[in-house]
Each structure stands twice: as C-alpha cells, then as structure tokens.
Design an enzyme around this catalytic site. Structure first.
Site, PDB file in Angstrom:
ATOM      1  N   GLY A 179      -1.948 -15.534 -18.778  1.00  0.00           N
ATOM      2  CA  GLY A 179      -1.494 -14.598 -17.753  1.00  0.00           C
ATOM      3  C   GLY A 179      -1.980 -14.884 -16.340  1.00  0.00           C
ATOM      4  O   GLY A 179      -1.302 -14.563 -15.364  1.00  0.00           O
ATOM      5  N   ASP A 234      -5.380 -11.802 -14.902  1.00  0.00           N
ATOM      6  CA  ASP A 234      -4.183 -11.197 -14.305  1.00  0.00           C
ATOM      7  C   ASP A 234      -4.242  -9.677 -14.318  1.00  0.00           C
ATOM      8  O   ASP A 234      -3.805  -9.027 -13.371  1.00  0.00           O
ATOM      9  CB  ASP A 234      -2.899 -11.697 -14.993  1.00  0.00           C
ATOM     10  CG  ASP A 234      -2.894 -11.442 -16.493  1.00  0.00           C
ATOM     11  OD1 ASP A 234      -3.972 -11.254 -17.077  1.00  0.00           O
ATOM     12  OD2 ASP A 234      -1.796 -11.430 -17.083  1.00  0.00           O
ATOM     13  N   ASP A 273      -6.512  -3.974 -18.396  1.00  0.00           N
ATOM     14  CA  ASP A 273      -5.711  -2.895 -18.993  1.00  0.00           C
ATOM     15  C   ASP A 273      -6.656  -2.032 -19.824  1.00  0.00           C
ATOM     16  O   ASP A 273      -7.290  -1.112 -19.292  1.00  0.00           O
ATOM     17  CB  ASP A 273      -4.590  -3.525 -19.815  1.00  0.00           C
ATOM     18  CG  ASP A 273      -3.581  -2.516 -20.339  1.00  0.00           C
ATOM     19  OD1 ASP A 273      -3.823  -1.315 -20.200  1.00  0.00           O
ATOM     20  OD2 ASP A 273      -2.550  -2.924 -20.903  1.00  0.00           O
ATOM     21  N   GLY A 326      -9.330  -3.326 -20.941  1.00  0.00           N
ATOM     22  CA  GLY A 326     -10.619  -3.924 -20.596  1.00  0.00           C
ATOM     23  C   GLY A 326     -11.239  -4.744 -21.717  1.00  0.00           C
ATOM     24  O   GLY A 326     -12.252  -5.411 -21.516  1.00  0.00           O
ATOM     25  N   THR A 377     -10.210  -7.455 -23.194  1.00  0.00           N
ATOM     26  CA  THR A 377     -10.164  -8.902 -22.972  1.00  0.00           C
ATOM     27  C   THR A 377     -11.271  -9.324 -22.011  1.00  0.00           C
ATOM     28  O   THR A 377     -12.038 -10.243 -22.305  1.00  0.00           O
ATOM     29  CB  THR A 377      -8.785  -9.317 -22.424  1.00  0.00           C
ATOM     30  OG1 THR A 377      -7.790  -8.913 -23.354  1.00  0.00           O
ATOM     31  CG2 THR A 377      -8.713 -10.820 -22.217  1.00  0.00           C
ATOM     32  N   LYS A 400      -4.952  -1.774 -14.258  1.00  0.00           N
ATOM     33  CA  LYS A 400      -4.019  -0.758 -14.749  1.00  0.00           C
ATOM     34  C   LYS A 400      -4.745   0.551 -14.968  1.00  0.00           C
ATOM     35  O   LYS A 400      -5.868   0.578 -15.465  1.00  0.00           O
ATOM     36  CB  LYS A 400      -3.374  -1.224 -16.053  1.00  0.00           C
ATOM     37  CG  LYS A 400      -2.099  -0.475 -16.367  1.00  0.00           C
ATOM     38  CD  LYS A 400      -1.572  -0.840 -17.718  1.00  0.00           C
ATOM     39  CE  LYS A 400      -0.273  -1.598 -17.621  1.00  0.00           C
ATOM     40  NZ  LYS A 400       0.409  -1.691 -18.933  1.00  0.00           N
ATOM     41  N   ASP A 404       3.576 -11.325 -18.975  1.00  0.00           N
ATOM     42  CA  ASP A 404       4.743 -11.626 -19.814  1.00  0.00           C
ATOM     43  C   ASP A 404       5.236 -10.443 -20.623  1.00  0.00           C
ATOM     44  O   ASP A 404       4.529  -9.438 -20.791  1.00  0.00           O
ATOM     45  CB  ASP A 404       4.394 -12.748 -20.797  1.00  0.00           C
ATOM     46  CG  ASP A 404       3.491 -12.253 -21.936  1.00  0.00           C
ATOM     47  OD1 ASP A 404       2.455 -11.612 -21.639  1.00  0.00           O
ATOM     48  OD2 ASP A 404       3.832 -12.491 -23.107  1.00  0.00           O
ATOM     49  N   ARG A 463       7.057 -14.462 -17.065  1.00  0.00           N
ATOM     50  CA  ARG A 463       5.845 -14.756 -16.274  1.00  0.00           C
ATOM     51  C   ARG A 463       6.213 -15.325 -14.912  1.00  0.00           C
ATOM     52  O   ARG A 463       5.451 -15.253 -13.960  1.00  0.00           O
ATOM     53  CB  ARG A 463       4.980 -15.795 -16.998  1.00  0.00           C
ATOM     54  CG  ARG A 463       4.404 -15.346 -18.328  1.00  0.00           C
ATOM     55  CD  ARG A 463       3.393 -16.377 -18.808  1.00  0.00           C
ATOM     56  NE  ARG A 463       3.076 -16.257 -20.224  1.00  0.00           N
ATOM     57  CZ  ARG A 463       2.151 -15.458 -20.733  1.00  0.00           C
ATOM     58  NH1 ARG A 463       1.426 -14.676 -19.950  1.00  0.00           N
ATOM     59  NH2 ARG A 463       1.915 -15.433 -22.031  1.00  0.00           N
TER      60      ARG A 463
HETATM   61  C1  PRP Z   1      -3.000  -9.855 -21.460  1.00  0.00           C
HETATM   62  C2  PRP Z   1      -3.435 -10.086 -20.037  1.00  0.00           C
HETATM   63  C3  PRP Z   1      -4.929  -9.857 -20.078  1.00  0.00           C
HETATM   64  C4  PRP Z   1      -5.084  -8.843 -21.185  1.00  0.00           C
HETATM   65  C5  PRP Z   1      -5.375  -7.499 -20.616  1.00  0.00           C
HETATM   66  O1  PRP Z   1      -3.228 -11.026 -22.155  1.00  0.00           O
HETATM   67  O2  PRP Z   1      -3.118 -11.395 -19.622  1.00  0.00           O
HETATM   68  O3  PRP Z   1      -5.621 -11.038 -20.418  1.00  0.00           O
HETATM   69  O4  PRP Z   1      -3.856  -8.831 -21.924  1.00  0.00           O
HETATM   70  O5  PRP Z   1      -5.404  -6.516 -21.620  1.00  0.00           O
HETATM   71  P1  PRP Z   1      -6.668  -5.666 -22.021  1.00  0.00           P
HETATM   72  O6  PRP Z   1      -7.395  -5.282 -20.755  1.00  0.00           O
HETATM   73  O7  PRP Z   1      -6.044  -4.489 -22.709  1.00  0.00           O
HETATM   74  O8  PRP Z   1      -7.513  -6.482 -22.932  1.00  0.00           O
HETATM   75  P2  PRP Z   1      -2.476 -11.448 -23.491  1.00  0.00           P
HETATM   76  O9  PRP Z   1      -3.394 -11.219 -24.634  1.00  0.00           O
HETATM   77  O10 PRP Z   1      -1.127 -10.797 -23.532  1.00  0.00           O
HETATM   78  O11 PRP Z   1      -2.308 -13.016 -23.331  1.00  0.00           O
HETATM   79  P3  PRP Z   1      -1.644 -13.836 -22.123  1.00  0.00           P
HETATM   80  O12 PRP Z   1      -2.649 -13.868 -21.007  1.00  0.00           O
HETATM   81  O13 PRP Z   1      -1.418 -15.183 -22.733  1.00  0.00           O
HETATM   82  O14 PRP Z   1      -0.364 -13.148 -21.731  1.00  0.00           O
END
Ligand code: PRP
Length: 183
Positions: free
Chosen positions: A50, A105, A108, A110, A112, A136, A164, A170
């Site tokens: 992302g 990116d 959301d 948090g 990740t 977000k 995405d 994207r």
């Molecule tokens: C999406 C985005 C962030 C994460 C945020 O990644 O790119 O890394 O989710 O969400 P969170 O705060 O709820 O954890 P995704 O897992 O979709 O992979 P991508 O980056 O390959 O799109």
C-alpha cells in the site's frame, strides 16, 4: 478455468483527496522530515504494497540522503475490512544503528503498524518513527505513536494512491470513496 484475479467493479462516489492536495502535502512532509533528519542516517522503510505511491513521492521530494528498504505486511485478504491477523515478511536491508522511518499508507485499526513496529524494533535501529499517509477515524484502533501524518479520513471505504480493493485501484492518483458496483 483461469485463476487470474478479475478487476472488481467499483464506483467512486467522491474524490476525497485530489492529486494536487496530495502533492502539496507530500512536499510539506518531505520538507519537515528533511529538517528533522538532517545529518542523520535515515532509512525509509516502506510497507508493501500500500505504501508504494506515498513512499516513491516522499522519497523524491526528500531533500536529504536516505536509503529505501521494504517489508511486507498483509492483513486484509480481498475484503474491505481488517481480518485482525497481520502477516509480516522480513525487512530488506540492515537497520542496526540507523534512524528508521516506517512509511505506511493508512492507519486503520492500527494492528499493522503495531506489528511492524515490533518487528522493526527487533532490528535495533538508533531511532524508530512512523509516517503514515492517511489516518482513518476508526472507532477501535490500537494506539501507536505517529510522528508524521498526511490526512485524516472518515471511516469509509477508500481506494487509490496505493490503497487497493482486491489488489486493484492502487494506481488512482487521488484518494476516493468507493462503493461496490451493482450487478
Ligand atoms: C492495509 C494498509 C495498511 C493496513 C492498515 O494493508 O496498506 O498496511 O492495511 O490496516 P490496519 O491499521 O487495520 O492494520 P493490507 O494488509 O491490505 O496490504 P497491502 O498494503 O498490500 O494493501
């Protein structure tokens, strides 16, 4: 039967952040980061996939020397909301003793960023901070320290500028609010 992913049909209901506003904000962030990290051994670590657009633009606007490294996190599958599970592949490159800035990116739930910070901390950087393009307004996100943020967005289904839906969209140059097309 082919196993190719068919582009999901979406309609963009609203352009939330136009490309020009993104360019302007990225330039501001790059200037601020350039000031803060002047004379230091900066490594931008981009979270695949992302963060690629944001990372590429931020890096080109950054007025100081820096390295680019990557790690991959995936939590969403093909849906619109987090599965709660974050899988992380190991980071490229040596981070020991470097000033690391994790570039994401979106913040959301948090989960990740929290998981990636744990992973990066284990590499013994001299410092570790987060720069996220979007924050977000999620009702139940886990707190993480965010040093640099681009824009705050409502808790809506957003795509574009790296974000995405089922691995598509994207490439949109703006951030848009999306809705699955009928039929
Ligand atoms: C999406 C985005 C962030 C994460 C945020 O990644 O790119 O890394 O989710 O969400 P969170 O705060 O709820 O954890 P995704 O897992 O979709 O992979 P991508 O980056 O390959 O799109």
């Amino acid at each position: 039967m082919s196993d190719r992913v068919i582009p999901p049909r979406l309609s963009i209901e609203e352009i939330l952040i136009p490309a020009e506003r993104i360019r302007h904000r990225v330039a501001e962030l790059a200037e601020q980061i350039g000031r803060d990290y002047q004379g230091r051994d900066l490594v931008l670590v981009g979270a695949l996939k992302g963060a690629i657009m944001f990372l590429a633009d931020l890096s080109r606007a950054l007025p100081i020397p820096h390295r680019l490294e990557f790690l991959q996190a995936a939590s969403y599958g093909n849906g619109q909301s987090s599965s709660g599970e974050v899988k992380v592949a190991d980071v490229t490159g040596d981070l020991k003793g470097y000033d690391v800035l994790l570039v994401e990116d979106i913040y959301d739930t948090g989960l990740t960023i929290r998981t990636l910070l744990e992973r990066l901390r284990a590499k013994h950087p001299a410092s570790l901070e987060v720069c996220t393009f979007l924050v977000k307004n999620h009702p139940h996100n886990v707190p993480v320290p965010l040093k640099y943020t681009g824009f705050h967005v409502p808790d809506l289904f957003v795509v574009g500028y790296g974000l995405d839906y089922a691995q598509h969209y994207r490439n949109l140059p703006y951030v848009g609010v999306a809705r699955k097309a009928e039929g």
